[in-house]
Enzyme design. Structure first.
Site, PDB file in Angstrom:
ATOM      1  N   SER A   1       2.106 -10.918  -2.040  1.00  0.00           N
ATOM      2  CA  SER A   1       1.550 -10.809  -3.203  1.00  0.00           C
ATOM      3  C   SER A   1       1.226 -11.989  -3.832  1.00  0.00           C
ATOM      4  O   SER A   1       0.270 -12.722  -3.699  1.00  0.00           O
ATOM      5  CB  SER A   1       2.800 -10.055  -3.938  1.00  0.00           C
ATOM      6  OG  SER A   1       2.443  -9.471  -5.147  1.00  0.00           O
TER       7      SER A   1
ATOM      8  N   GLU B   1       0.365   0.351  -0.819  1.00  0.00           N
ATOM      9  CA  GLU B   1       0.584  -0.704  -1.983  1.00  0.00           C
ATOM     10  C   GLU B   1       1.272  -0.311  -3.191  1.00  0.00           C
ATOM     11  O   GLU B   1       2.533   0.060  -3.121  1.00  0.00           O
ATOM     12  CB  GLU B   1      -0.862  -1.658  -2.349  1.00  0.00           C
ATOM     13  CG  GLU B   1      -1.190  -2.297  -1.097  1.00  0.00           C
ATOM     14  CD  GLU B   1      -0.733  -3.676  -0.695  1.00  0.00           C
ATOM     15  OE1 GLU B   1       0.442  -3.893  -1.438  1.00  0.00           O
ATOM     16  OE2 GLU B   1      -1.119  -4.367   0.247  1.00  0.00           O
TER      17      GLU B   1
ATOM     18  N   HIS C   1       4.092  -1.771  -1.402  1.00  0.00           N
ATOM     19  CA  HIS C   1       3.650  -3.023  -1.371  1.00  0.00           C
ATOM     20  C   HIS C   1       5.341  -3.794  -1.145  1.00  0.00           C
ATOM     21  O   HIS C   1       6.140  -3.229  -1.674  1.00  0.00           O
ATOM     22  CB  HIS C   1       3.324  -3.487  -3.153  1.00  0.00           C
ATOM     23  CG  HIS C   1       3.069  -4.652  -3.209  1.00  0.00           C
ATOM     24  ND1 HIS C   1       1.988  -5.482  -2.740  1.00  0.00           N
ATOM     25  CD2 HIS C   1       3.460  -5.759  -4.211  1.00  0.00           C
ATOM     26  CE1 HIS C   1       1.832  -6.499  -3.297  1.00  0.00           C
ATOM     27  NE2 HIS C   1       2.755  -6.795  -3.934  1.00  0.00           N
TER      28      HIS C   1
END
Length: 621
Positions: A300, A430, A527
């Site tokens: 990320s 995600e 995510h």
């Protein structure tokens, strides 16, 4: 990537570095925080009103027995080779911990440190790589740690960069899923942690330096249980390093126009990481590592930091391989928007341009709250557009042509790191899941059509048709999730393409599609879902993975791929199908799932259906 937004002590919730594509019960956009909003005080957080959370997602699909001619090669997940002590590190009845005044002492350029050993892995936490950044050090370039006398105890994590509280603690499901460890905030936060199988043994083990997520605004080296480096170090006979650095306004407030002393203020968080990598170069040999074989990897926002380092001349030569996980930030913050945010923060503090030096004495909490309020005013909540994620983030390094010589991967991959091979990828879902919102599972196709029109403009029917053809058994919310998440996948593909065009070093592309079974599978392939797998910590993170032999087997394959990148720049190993380097023509993608498979361009039609929409065109402008 990690994804979090900050909220101030007064309950203000500025836009996060990344926004969840969630829909409230009325079908309206609900903005949420990214994964890594670190609260400064649990009590302070508890009195705040509940506020929206961020989404994380992922989803799985594995097809067995498909022929190579179709571009698909499948291998059932099987435990990749590992040292025996990765499974049985201690003898029955023997304590896994060894901690004493005479154990685990290593030398650094600043002095001796003492850690401890756990299951045979030497562990050091909170070793200073830089001086405190408080007071006169605030908004100034990092300074290397001053020497100390004697042996410094280094057994617990150091302070984390001060930041707004993690509002996601108000979301029971999400808090349970990730079980964050937020640590203790403080401006004396420049510390590294080391896990290694041996010290002072003259071995040259690969070094893996982890950069945490949370955009450039939040997070820490310890917040996720998955970040613990012990098992990865043992499995690969590698040295694992993690670190904290400055974030948000403390790391990226752009004061360059207000005096020469602040010329680097918009890059301080990244310069902290450069100094940490210099610490690795100068010290890691004493911890059994090879300073000539350093891999930087991050997820990320951490992946965004990896990409940024690849475009920084100051970082050249300090790392030799790189891994970007759900963090293909192709562009940095532009100076014009950075200046607007800085002016807004000065206004919040009632400081004019002649009073900038007073920032060094502003009480810390007041400073953080002013940064949060300024971010909220200048970056109002909006649906995530991945091609402009840096600008939506607000705080972050600025492309100035000097400290950051170009946008990290736009319009091309940076020449300064052309020789560095890359591993790049994302998760299936995600930021778009029904975590915290089980009602989203019953979303109608009419609502999907409406939401996709809001994001992608006209012709949502065509988008639904194309995604439905590829996923005929998917429910409407799954179609919505996959279509929204295609932006993140597209960023990874473009980053791999631009890296490959250089021709100097290969890129490898993956797609993590395994779906967690917990909470009825609603978090999907969220995510951060791959983090326990690349660190080989699926049992440690059982709330997220469900624990047990299935996730453990996939973790062996994923972590071995990461380890092989660190050793040679090539992720191939015996537990997965042959994995060719990326090419634009075939887009070979390793699918990490219960059955790992290599598939050429697995989502070509879906991404083509979106290529003329504004979010996708943003990658080209």
């Amino acid at each position: 990537m990690s994804n979090d937004r900050l909220c101030s002590g007064s309950g203000i919730q500025p836009p996060g570095w990344i926004l969840n594509q969630a829909i409230d019960a009325n079908g309206e956009w609900e903005m949420s925080n990214g994964r890594q909003n670190l609260r400064t005080d649990r009590v302070q957080l508890a009195i705040q009103k509940p506020i929206s959370r961020r989404g994380l997602l992922q989803r799985a699909g594995a097809l067995l027995g498909t022929t190579a001619a179709s571009g698909l090669v499948t291998v059932a997940a099987q435990v990749a080779p590992a040292k025996k002590d990765a499974v049985r590190p201690t003898s029955a009845g023997k304590s896994p911990i060894a901690a004493s005044d005479e154990n685990a002492i290593a030398e650094t350029t600043a002095g001796k440190v003492r850690g401890y050993t756990r299951n045979g892995i030497y562990t050091y936490k909170g070793i200073p790589y830089g001086e405190t950044t408080e007071g006169s050090g605030r908004f100034q370039p990092p300074q290397k740690a001053k020497p100390w006398s004697g042996v410094r105890s280094s057994m617990q994590y150091g302070k984390v960069c001060p930041q707004g509280p993690r509002d996601a603690w108000n979301n029971d499901e999400e808090a349970w899923l990730f079980s964050w460890e937020d640590g203790v905030p403080g401006e004396d936060c420049l510390h590294v942690n080391v896990w290694t199988p041996g010290i002072n043994d003259n071995k040259k083990r690969p070094v893996m330096v982890w950069l945490h997520g949370g955009g450039f605004v939040s997070g820490s080296c310890q917040e996720h249980l998955s970040y613990d480096g012990e098992r990865l170090s043992r499995r690969g006979d590698v040295v694992v390093v993690s670190l904290n650095h400055r974030l948000g306004p403390l790391g990226y407030l752009n004061l360059a126009r207000y005096g020469e002393k602040y010329v680097s203020s918009a890059h301080l968080g990244m310069l902290d990481i450069v100094v940490a990598l210099e610490w690795v170069r100068d010290n890691i040999a004493n911890f059994g590592g090879d300073p000539g074989n350093v891999t930087i990897f991050g997820q990320s926002g951490g992946g965004g930091k990896v990409g940024t380092l690849m475009a920084m001349p100051a970082a050249k030569g300090l790392f030799h391989r790189s891994i970007v996980q759900s963090g293909s930030f192709l562009r940095a913050v532009v100076s014009e928007k950075s200046a607007i945010l800085t002016k807004a923060m000065l206004n919040e503090l009632n400081l004019n341009t002649s009073q900038v030096d007073q920032l060094q004495s502003v009480p810390l909490q007041k400073l953080i709250e002013a940064g949060d309020a300024a971010l909220l005013k200048t970056h109002p909540p909006a649906p995530l557009v991945w091609s402009r994620v840096a600008d939506q983030l607000g705080w972050g390094p600025v492309m100035d042509g000097k400290l950051l010589s170009q946008h990290p991967f736009d319009p091309t991959a940076p020449a300064v790191s052309a020789h560095v091979p890359m591993l790049i990828g994302s998760t299936l879902n995600e930021f778009t899941t029904s975590l915290n919102h089980p009602e989203h599972e019953s979303m109608t196709e009419a609502k999907v059509k409406q939401r996709l029109a809001d994001m992608y403009g006209n012709k949502p029917e065509h988008i639904i048709q194309v995604f439905r053809a590829a996923h005929p058994n998917a429910k409407p919310f799954d179609i919505f999730s996959l279509a929204m998440t295609a932006q993140v996948r597209q960023g990874a593909v473009i980053q791999a393409e631009r890296k490959t065009v250089q021709g100097a070093a290969p890129a490898y592309l993956y797609w993590f599609t395994w779906k967690t079974p917990v909470l009825d599978g609603r978090p999907r392939s969220i995510h951060c879902c791959e983090l326990p797998f690349c660190f080989d910590n699926t049992d440690r993170c059982e709330n997220l993975t469900g624990g047990g032999p299935g996730p453990r087997a996939l973790a062996a394959n994923v972590s071995q791929a990461w380890i092989h990148v660190a050793r040679s720049g090539n992720p191939n190993h015996g537990g997965i199908p042959n994995w060719p380097a990326f090419s634009a023509e075939s887009c070979p993608t390793m699918i990490f799932d219960s059955q790992c498979k290599l598939q050429n361009n697995p989502d070509k039609e879906e991404r083509q259906a979106l290529e003329m929409t504004s979010p996708f065109l943003g990658f080209k402008s």
